[in-house]
Enzyme design. Sequence first.
Site, PDB file in Angstrom:
ATOM      1  N   LEU A   8       0.837  -1.205   0.000  1.00  0.00           N
ATOM      2  CA  LEU A   8       0.000   0.000   0.000  1.00  0.00           C
ATOM      3  C   LEU A   8       0.869   1.251   0.000  1.00  0.00           C
ATOM      4  O   LEU A   8       0.591   2.220   0.691  1.00  0.00           O
ATOM      5  CB  LEU A   8      -0.932  -0.028   1.207  1.00  0.00           C
ATOM      6  CG  LEU A   8      -1.810  -1.296   1.303  1.00  0.00           C
ATOM      7  CD1 LEU A   8      -2.598  -1.297   2.604  1.00  0.00           C
ATOM      8  CD2 LEU A   8      -2.753  -1.409   0.110  1.00  0.00           C
ATOM      9  N   GLY A  12       0.220   1.685  -4.634  1.00  0.00           N
ATOM     10  CA  GLY A  12      -0.812   0.774  -4.145  1.00  0.00           C
ATOM     11  C   GLY A  12      -1.871   1.483  -3.319  1.00  0.00           C
ATOM     12  O   GLY A  12      -3.075   1.216  -3.451  1.00  0.00           O
ATOM     13  N   ARG A  31       3.212  -3.974   5.074  1.00  0.00           N
ATOM     14  CA  ARG A  31       4.085  -4.243   6.219  1.00  0.00           C
ATOM     15  C   ARG A  31       3.862  -3.216   7.327  1.00  0.00           C
ATOM     16  O   ARG A  31       4.086  -3.479   8.487  1.00  0.00           O
ATOM     17  CB  ARG A  31       5.551  -4.195   5.783  1.00  0.00           C
ATOM     18  CG  ARG A  31       5.967  -5.384   4.945  1.00  0.00           C
ATOM     19  CD  ARG A  31       7.421  -5.227   4.559  1.00  0.00           C
ATOM     20  NE  ARG A  31       7.665  -3.893   3.998  1.00  0.00           N
ATOM     21  CZ  ARG A  31       8.855  -3.435   3.643  1.00  0.00           C
ATOM     22  NH1 ARG A  31       9.931  -4.196   3.794  1.00  0.00           N
ATOM     23  NH2 ARG A  31       8.985  -2.235   3.123  1.00  0.00           N
ATOM     24  N   ASN A  96       6.351  -3.068 -11.504  1.00  0.00           N
ATOM     25  CA  ASN A  96       7.185  -2.879 -12.695  1.00  0.00           C
ATOM     26  C   ASN A  96       8.116  -4.064 -12.929  1.00  0.00           C
ATOM     27  O   ASN A  96       9.322  -3.899 -13.070  1.00  0.00           O
ATOM     28  CB  ASN A  96       7.999  -1.602 -12.537  1.00  0.00           C
ATOM     29  CG  ASN A  96       7.166  -0.362 -12.799  1.00  0.00           C
ATOM     30  OD1 ASN A  96       6.242  -0.393 -13.619  1.00  0.00           O
ATOM     31  ND2 ASN A  96       7.473   0.722 -12.119  1.00  0.00           N
ATOM     32  N   SER A 122       0.585   2.938 -15.504  1.00  0.00           N
ATOM     33  CA  SER A 122       1.149   4.273 -15.629  1.00  0.00           C
ATOM     34  C   SER A 122       0.201   5.302 -15.041  1.00  0.00           C
ATOM     35  O   SER A 122      -0.999   5.063 -14.920  1.00  0.00           O
ATOM     36  CB  SER A 122       1.407   4.596 -17.116  1.00  0.00           C
ATOM     37  OG  SER A 122       2.011   5.871 -17.256  1.00  0.00           O
ATOM     38  N   LYS A 174       4.394  -1.895 -20.940  1.00  0.00           N
ATOM     39  CA  LYS A 174       4.757  -0.846 -19.978  1.00  0.00           C
ATOM     40  C   LYS A 174       6.256  -0.519 -20.057  1.00  0.00           C
ATOM     41  O   LYS A 174       6.664   0.640 -19.939  1.00  0.00           O
ATOM     42  CB  LYS A 174       4.395  -1.287 -18.560  1.00  0.00           C
ATOM     43  CG  LYS A 174       4.829  -0.315 -17.459  1.00  0.00           C
ATOM     44  CD  LYS A 174       4.226   1.078 -17.625  1.00  0.00           C
ATOM     45  CE  LYS A 174       4.238   1.904 -16.355  1.00  0.00           C
ATOM     46  NZ  LYS A 174       5.430   1.875 -15.554  1.00  0.00           N
ATOM     47  N   HIS A 177       6.703   1.648 -22.966  1.00  0.00           N
ATOM     48  CA  HIS A 177       6.145   2.949 -22.581  1.00  0.00           C
ATOM     49  C   HIS A 177       7.177   3.759 -21.807  1.00  0.00           C
ATOM     50  O   HIS A 177       7.412   4.937 -22.099  1.00  0.00           O
ATOM     51  CB  HIS A 177       4.887   2.712 -21.727  1.00  0.00           C
ATOM     52  CG  HIS A 177       4.382   3.923 -21.008  1.00  0.00           C
ATOM     53  ND1 HIS A 177       4.957   4.360 -19.826  1.00  0.00           N
ATOM     54  CD2 HIS A 177       3.389   4.792 -21.296  1.00  0.00           C
ATOM     55  CE1 HIS A 177       4.314   5.451 -19.422  1.00  0.00           C
ATOM     56  NE2 HIS A 177       3.361   5.730 -20.297  1.00  0.00           N
ATOM     57  N   ASN A 178       7.820   3.142 -20.864  1.00  0.00           N
ATOM     58  CA  ASN A 178       8.810   3.870 -20.068  1.00  0.00           C
ATOM     59  C   ASN A 178      10.048   4.216 -20.894  1.00  0.00           C
ATOM     60  O   ASN A 178      10.639   5.271 -20.702  1.00  0.00           O
ATOM     61  CB  ASN A 178       9.218   3.050 -18.841  1.00  0.00           C
ATOM     62  CG  ASN A 178       8.177   3.126 -17.747  1.00  0.00           C
ATOM     63  OD1 ASN A 178       6.981   3.265 -18.036  1.00  0.00           O
ATOM     64  ND2 ASN A 178       8.588   3.025 -16.503  1.00  0.00           N
ATOM     65  N   GLU A 181       9.161   7.231 -22.644  1.00  0.00           N
ATOM     66  CA  GLU A 181       9.151   8.316 -21.650  1.00  0.00           C
ATOM     67  C   GLU A 181      10.566   8.860 -21.430  1.00  0.00           C
ATOM     68  O   GLU A 181      10.766  10.083 -21.383  1.00  0.00           O
ATOM     69  CB  GLU A 181       8.577   7.742 -20.351  1.00  0.00           C
ATOM     70  CG  GLU A 181       8.605   8.635 -19.132  1.00  0.00           C
ATOM     71  CD  GLU A 181       8.247   7.812 -17.884  1.00  0.00           C
ATOM     72  OE1 GLU A 181       7.209   7.129 -17.883  1.00  0.00           O
ATOM     73  OE2 GLU A 181       9.039   7.831 -16.921  1.00  0.00           O
TER      74      GLU A 181
END
Lengths: 305, 305, 305, 305
Positions: A8, A12, A31, A96, A122, A174, A177-178, A181
């Site tokens: 999280l 997240g 955690r 990732n 993304s 992805k 994509h990066n 970028e």
Amino acid sequence: MRLAMIGLGKMGGNMVRRLRRGGIEVVGFDRSTEVVNQLTTESGMLAADSVANAVMQLSSPRVVWLMLPSGAPTEQQITDLATMLSPGDIVVDGGNSNYHDSQRRGAWLAERGIGFMDSGTSGGVWGLDNGYCLMVGATAEVAAVMKPVLQALAPEPDRGWAHVGPVGSGHFTKMIHNGIEYGMMQAYAEGLELLRGKEEFNLDLAQITELWRHSSVVRSWLLDLTAEALKHDQVLDNIAPVVADSGEGRWTVVEAVEQGVAAPVLTLALQMRYTSQDQIGYAHRLLSTMRNAFGGHAVTSTKGK
Amino acid sequence: MRLAMIGLGKMGGNMVRRLRRGGIEVVGFDRSTEVVNQLTTESGMLAADSVANAVMQLSSPRVVWLMLPSGAPTEQQITDLATMLSPGDIVVDGGNSNYHDSQRRGAWLAERGIGFMDSGTSGGVWGLDNGYCLMVGATAEVAAVMKPVLQALAPEPDRGWAHVGPVGSGHFTKMIHNGIEYGMMQAYAEGLELLRGKEEFNLDLAQITELWRHSSVVRSWLLDLTAEALKHDQVLDNIAPVVADSGEGRWTVVEAVEQGVAAPVLTLALQMRYTSQDQIGYAHRLLSTMRNAFGGHAVTSTKGK
Amino acid sequence: MRLAMIGLGKMGGNMVRRLRRGGIEVVGFDRSTEVVNQLTTESGMLAADSVANAVMQLSSPRVVWLMLPSGAPTEQQITDLATMLSPGDIVVDGGNSNYHDSQRRGAWLAERGIGFMDSGTSGGVWGLDNGYCLMVGATAEVAAVMKPVLQALAPEPDRGWAHVGPVGSGHFTKMIHNGIEYGMMQAYAEGLELLRGKEEFNLDLAQITELWRHSSVVRSWLLDLTAEALKHDQVLDNIAPVVADSGEGRWTVVEAVEQGVAAPVLTLALQMRYTSQDQIGYAHRLLSTMRNAFGGHAVTSTKGK
Amino acid sequence: MRLAMIGLGKMGGNMVRRLRRGGIEVVGFDRSTEVVNQLTTESGMLAADSVANAVMQLSSPRVVWLMLPSGAPTEQQITDLATMLSPGDIVVDGGNSNYHDSQRRGAWLAERGIGFMDSGTSGGVWGLDNGYCLMVGATAEVAAVMKPVLQALAPEPDRGWAHVGPVGSGHFTKMIHNGIEYGMMQAYAEGLELLRGKEEFNLDLAQITELWRHSSVVRSWLLDLTAEALKHDQVLDNIAPVVADSGEGRWTVVEAVEQGVAAPVLTLALQMRYTSQDQIGYAHRLLSTMRNAFGGHAVTSTKGK
């Protein structure tokens, strides 16, 4: 629809918030108990005090979405989950990860009857409000189960997410994509440095980037953010000239090597970050030494510094 | 054969010495009287106390060889010389002038009946003993007059010098030579940095460069010098990681742009020197700012440093 | 000293010849019986009709030198050899294997008590007469056993070979050597293309490359060969503009990515070879499409061709 | 407000239309009478049958806006105009001139009391409806006169145009804009080629580019156009793999060389276009020749083709 979200952190946590806004039930574990409690209070997330406990709060088919650092943490968690899940359940890796790892993990889980989806995600810190762009690799069956979740995370139910291909293809997409970028960012950075370097014109970079946002060919979301940042500071003297890189930029370059495709812009964008990280400059020292050796050119000594 | 040498610095001075060894009479002038006196004593050079005085010590056709910094000093000297010389005399520019300038100057002198030769000169501090590599642009007539001088400067009378084409082509050829030199140097520097970077092998770069000198595909004179330098020091911690560049590397890149030829290796070799000279890293600061703006990635602050 | 040589192709065959000249006994095997017979007759090599037969003709410690294509053929042969050899025997891989593979294979053989040496071998078709440049990774014990063989292959007993480090470091050093080779070659090629592109000077590239061989900063063995080739043909219209690449160029670029070292020259040298191999030009087609989309720029159609 | 527009091609014609929509009076001239008549009928533009005639239809201060090819046509027209205009009048160059030329022309006109504005104009064929992005270099006085015109051309009166600095700075800013455009385009093209090259995933590039338009970090106007184009065709087999380049991309690279700034992405984007234009591949032929010379590697012959 209910799923478990493991991890999280910056990404997240915001994804939980957006899922909750979309009416999805989320059992969350991190955690940090503090983070769990905060999100529970704020968003109505259901708290779990362990991954096993999160899994227990799900019903079949159980969906566990991982937002963990790539590499060992994700690997370990998937291995552990395999012992808690049953055929028909689904693991999603929204981090990732390298797509080769995702392909391997998907095949390993498939042997156990467990579904796998790799979701390249993304949107950064803006995803909470704008929605996330989700590039998904999975079987058609798994993608169908996940559809309501993807629709809630995406900017609109019918856009900003797509099932692009089999397991691995989400993280592959992805990764590229990066890579793009990196190239775009370097293009802007080089151009802006040249604007700044033309001292006789004394250009206002905040003005120019704002200007370019409207009807120019180079307008983009990255430019929007850059213009906004430069409004506050264009001297940048308290920002260190050091640029971090992440796995996806590196993997893109390796992919190009393996495909036999010339990708000089994506490659140089990465390598320029490397120069920013280089504290020693050994190649430069060698060049200076060579120049001295053949031409007697003066070497700048560091002695006495 | 007698000529005047104007500019007795690192290159010009050694060229006088080599010409004297070859039996060529040289009238020498330099802004530094001390340098003139030293060379006169050492080599039997005839001293001049001004350019005009040097010219007066010549007989027709008078040959004046310039070894001056490129740009304004060479430009000014050629302009001045035109008033001292007569039709049939010859000016030689042995420095590192831009070939466009040499073409223009050659045409301007030709209007006055004065011959011009551009001699790209390679060999550095080693030229005195090894001979110089001379790339010469001139008319056939001028080249014929200069032949004994070129033979004395070259490593052998029949090699290491050539009349490559019309006025300008000597400096053009030297420019490309230096462009290649940049690329080769950068290739070695990158490779050696990678050898050094593989820490688990703890490689001895002096051993390996010496090894490569014998029968490897990458053996070269630059490698000979590099191996010799690394024998004395391969840590290089008292050499600053800053690499100077000169006009010829830059002009080569511009030439490639103008010809429409992709020359990425020559270009990047130059640009990597630029990164070594960059004290500010504005592009890097921008990239770090952008990463923070879209992804919330931490920025390394220089505050408190 | 006696060893077995497995693989008698362009490199292996010449190495047998040079070993024989140096008085080393060689048992040779190749898939082609004809090649085996030819070398036996010509050089006094002992013929083997299988690898097992070659091994049988050796005495302890048995040394088997492989000159096989990298990848599967080398892998398979080493696996097979492990069943034929005994503790104390030595396998040498003189081919162009990836150093990670050599490290793995060395460790695997070490578990069985079998020694391993990776020998990066440079010199090409000229090695027979000039000697080979040998970059060797091994334990001190294995290197000591192999010393007479290395001395016979090298240009001189005391130069052109070196034990650079542990298992894997020989192939690593050879990999970097080849990366540098790519960069140097590309530097020359770019420079020569620019010389040729300056049409008004009508330069003779055979003359200039020959010229540069003498006292210039860019002189090298590659330049010697290039000058020789250009004497015969500098138009090159019956040479296709397609340049193959091999594993080592690719691995060098990947190594740079993994080390986090900017190696743009080595990288671009590889990528330019990729452009030469590209039959489709998809990126170029995309760019042309984009230009049309935003600017209405004409697209060159392939229709009707 | 009334001005003359000289050059009614793809850009100039649409700018007249947009000015007319904004209530600006325009006197238009083009070498093509047909074009003049068409625009007159369609937009209420006032027709001129020569530049002199256009100038006669203006009142002081007269404003003449040029939309001509850069280089000789623009140079000639400005020289001619100087004889027709009076102190206080204004010439605007809205084309893609080199900023050094604009600085020189501005100074030359200033000596005659005539104002000059360089307006870098972005927006392409979309400018008519979306408005143009205008980067303007001029004195404050000239910019003040031109404000209503700029407001009519821009997407909104308060955005999409800016007076960025003195004469020359408009074209300078546009030059850098185009340099960035090259880099961005190449970044997308490389990434999409890698997506396509991963054949096992059989990715749909139209789907992915459309997907990225929503909430991804790489969203941009160029991506919008690319996604639209790929919807119609992603095979691109009737688009030739040849990409034109224009002055501004080249000048940006030269500017970087002159500033001493490393701009590898902008540079390689240009150089990759060069490779697409190269019909001969001389450097590649050389490399293939060298490989043959040192390693005996097979050369692909073009004979018999």
